[in-house]
Enzyme design. Structure first.
Site, PDB file in Angstrom:
ATOM      1  N   GLU A  17      -5.488  -8.698   4.766  1.00  0.00           N
ATOM      2  CA  GLU A  17      -5.431  -9.922   3.961  1.00  0.00           C
ATOM      3  C   GLU A  17      -4.201 -10.779   4.254  1.00  0.00           C
ATOM      4  O   GLU A  17      -4.135 -11.943   3.850  1.00  0.00           O
ATOM      5  CB  GLU A  17      -5.464  -9.585   2.471  1.00  0.00           C
ATOM      6  CG  GLU A  17      -6.790  -9.039   1.978  1.00  0.00           C
ATOM      7  CD  GLU A  17      -7.037  -7.591   2.371  1.00  0.00           C
ATOM      8  OE1 GLU A  17      -8.211  -7.262   2.624  1.00  0.00           O
ATOM      9  OE2 GLU A  17      -6.079  -6.796   2.437  1.00  0.00           O
ATOM     10  N   ASN A  22       6.086 -11.126  12.352  1.00  0.00           N
ATOM     11  CA  ASN A  22       5.161 -10.019  12.093  1.00  0.00           C
ATOM     12  C   ASN A  22       5.936  -8.730  11.877  1.00  0.00           C
ATOM     13  O   ASN A  22       6.496  -8.170  12.816  1.00  0.00           O
ATOM     14  CB  ASN A  22       4.178  -9.870  13.257  1.00  0.00           C
ATOM     15  CG  ASN A  22       3.141  -8.785  13.018  1.00  0.00           C
ATOM     16  OD1 ASN A  22       3.213  -8.035  12.053  1.00  0.00           O
ATOM     17  ND2 ASN A  22       2.179  -8.700  13.908  1.00  0.00           N
ATOM     18  N   HIS A  70     -10.602   3.157  11.554  1.00  0.00           N
ATOM     19  CA  HIS A  70     -10.174   2.069  10.675  1.00  0.00           C
ATOM     20  C   HIS A  70      -8.757   1.612  11.032  1.00  0.00           C
ATOM     21  O   HIS A  70      -8.448   0.423  10.985  1.00  0.00           O
ATOM     22  CB  HIS A  70     -10.248   2.515   9.210  1.00  0.00           C
ATOM     23  CG  HIS A  70      -9.898   1.436   8.234  1.00  0.00           C
ATOM     24  ND1 HIS A  70     -10.662   0.304   8.072  1.00  0.00           N
ATOM     25  CD2 HIS A  70      -8.854   1.306   7.376  1.00  0.00           C
ATOM     26  CE1 HIS A  70     -10.116  -0.478   7.156  1.00  0.00           C
ATOM     27  NE2 HIS A  70      -9.010   0.104   6.720  1.00  0.00           N
ATOM     28  N   ARG A  88      11.574   3.052  10.458  1.00  0.00           N
ATOM     29  CA  ARG A  88      11.466   1.652  10.871  1.00  0.00           C
ATOM     30  C   ARG A  88      11.702   0.677   9.711  1.00  0.00           C
ATOM     31  O   ARG A  88      12.204  -0.422   9.916  1.00  0.00           O
ATOM     32  CB  ARG A  88      10.102   1.413  11.512  1.00  0.00           C
ATOM     33  CG  ARG A  88      10.032   1.997  12.914  1.00  0.00           C
ATOM     34  CD  ARG A  88       8.612   2.269  13.391  1.00  0.00           C
ATOM     35  NE  ARG A  88       8.635   2.810  14.742  1.00  0.00           N
ATOM     36  CZ  ARG A  88       8.946   4.059  15.056  1.00  0.00           C
ATOM     37  NH1 ARG A  88       9.269   4.920  14.104  1.00  0.00           N
ATOM     38  NH2 ARG A  88       8.955   4.476  16.307  1.00  0.00           N
ATOM     39  N   ILE A 103      -0.702   3.410   8.680  1.00  0.00           N
ATOM     40  CA  ILE A 103      -0.473   4.750   9.230  1.00  0.00           C
ATOM     41  C   ILE A 103      -1.800   5.295   9.748  1.00  0.00           C
ATOM     42  O   ILE A 103      -2.809   5.242   9.055  1.00  0.00           O
ATOM     43  CB  ILE A 103       0.132   5.691   8.167  1.00  0.00           C
ATOM     44  CG1 ILE A 103       1.493   5.139   7.700  1.00  0.00           C
ATOM     45  CG2 ILE A 103       0.269   7.107   8.727  1.00  0.00           C
ATOM     46  CD1 ILE A 103       2.141   5.939   6.573  1.00  0.00           C
ATOM     47  N   GLU A 119      -7.707   9.510  10.097  1.00  0.00           N
ATOM     48  CA  GLU A 119      -8.693  10.301  10.833  1.00  0.00           C
ATOM     49  C   GLU A 119      -9.821   9.459  11.415  1.00  0.00           C
ATOM     50  O   GLU A 119     -10.649   9.973  12.152  1.00  0.00           O
ATOM     51  CB  GLU A 119      -9.278  11.361   9.903  1.00  0.00           C
ATOM     52  CG  GLU A 119      -8.250  12.346   9.409  1.00  0.00           C
ATOM     53  CD  GLU A 119      -8.829  13.324   8.401  1.00  0.00           C
ATOM     54  OE1 GLU A 119     -10.023  13.207   8.059  1.00  0.00           O
ATOM     55  OE2 GLU A 119      -8.079  14.204   7.972  1.00  0.00           O
ATOM     56  N   THR A 120      -9.868   8.160  11.085  1.00  0.00           N
ATOM     57  CA  THR A 120     -10.973   7.328  11.541  1.00  0.00           C
ATOM     58  C   THR A 120     -10.472   6.155  12.370  1.00  0.00           C
ATOM     59  O   THR A 120      -9.256   5.934  12.483  1.00  0.00           O
ATOM     60  CB  THR A 120     -11.775   6.769  10.345  1.00  0.00           C
ATOM     61  OG1 THR A 120     -10.950   5.818   9.656  1.00  0.00           O
ATOM     62  CG2 THR A 120     -12.193   7.883   9.383  1.00  0.00           C
ATOM     63  N   TYR A 164       0.830  -1.199   0.000  1.00  0.00           N
ATOM     64  CA  TYR A 164       0.000   0.000   0.000  1.00  0.00           C
ATOM     65  C   TYR A 164       0.869   1.256   0.000  1.00  0.00           C
ATOM     66  O   TYR A 164       0.618   2.193  -0.744  1.00  0.00           O
ATOM     67  CB  TYR A 164      -0.939  -0.021   1.210  1.00  0.00           C
ATOM     68  CG  TYR A 164      -2.002   1.040   1.176  1.00  0.00           C
ATOM     69  CD1 TYR A 164      -3.140   0.872   0.399  1.00  0.00           C
ATOM     70  CD2 TYR A 164      -1.871   2.200   1.920  1.00  0.00           C
ATOM     71  CE1 TYR A 164      -4.124   1.846   0.354  1.00  0.00           C
ATOM     72  CE2 TYR A 164      -2.848   3.174   1.881  1.00  0.00           C
ATOM     73  CZ  TYR A 164      -3.974   2.991   1.111  1.00  0.00           C
ATOM     74  OH  TYR A 164      -4.935   3.961   1.072  1.00  0.00           O
TER      75      TYR A 164
END
Length: 171
Positions: free
Chosen positions: A60, A114, A90, A128, A84, A87-88, A27
């Site tokens: 996924e 992970n 999610h 990172r 990252i 604003e929500t 992403y």
């Protein structure tokens, strides 16, 4: 006053190099590419081989690893991606559910490292992910390799985890 120090375990050694599947969500492509570079370098340094597959997002990654694990072609898995904060809420869902999914797979005996970054901003992610910096991709690969080594060690010794009848004085 000096900052905290971090202890890093020695790289595990293998008679036969492990085959690792790196599952990445690109992403944030440049962050993902750095995570993958760090993971590949760590796996190669341990004498292992790898394949890389991409998934649309962090949610996924556990499903993809679960599917691949059932095929039995890989010794271990590395989950890589970056979430990252936005604003929500999610962000919280993706972070919690992807981590929970990987943990549940790990508790089933699947060797997983992970490397899903969960950060407040892009700058934190870049630091990172940098293979020459914090190298979280390499760290996730190292975790998977250590789990593979543990699994192989226990199999070679003919011992499992948990109780057997002879350990309870019945054998």
């Amino acid at each position: 006053m000096a900052g905290p120090t971090h202890h890093v375990l020695a790289r595990p050694e293998f008679d036969e190099g492990p085959k690792i599947l790196i599952v990445v969500s690109p992403y944030y492509k440049d962050i993902a590419d750095n995570l993958v570079a760090g993971a590949m370098a760590e796996i190669e340094a341990a004498g292992g081989s790898y394949e890389v597959i991409e998934m649309p997002g962090a949610l996924e990654l556990p499903s993809a690893i679960g599917i691949a694990a059932r095929m039995g072609e890989y010794d271990g898995f590395v989950a890589l991606g970056c979430v990252i904060r936005g604003e929500t809420t999610h962000y919280d869902t993706v972070c919690n559910d992807s981590s929970r999914g990987l943990t549940l797979l790990g508790l089933q005996g699947i060797c997983i490292g992970n490397g899903i970054l969960t950060v407040e901003n892009y700058e934190q992610a870049a630091v990172r992910a940098d293979p020459q910096g914090q190298n979280k991709g390499g760290g996730a690969a190292a975790a998977a390799l250590h789990l593979v080594a543990l699994s192989r060690n226990l199999k070679e010794q003919g011992k499992g985890l948990g109780f057997t009848a002879d350990r309870l004085g019945e054998g």
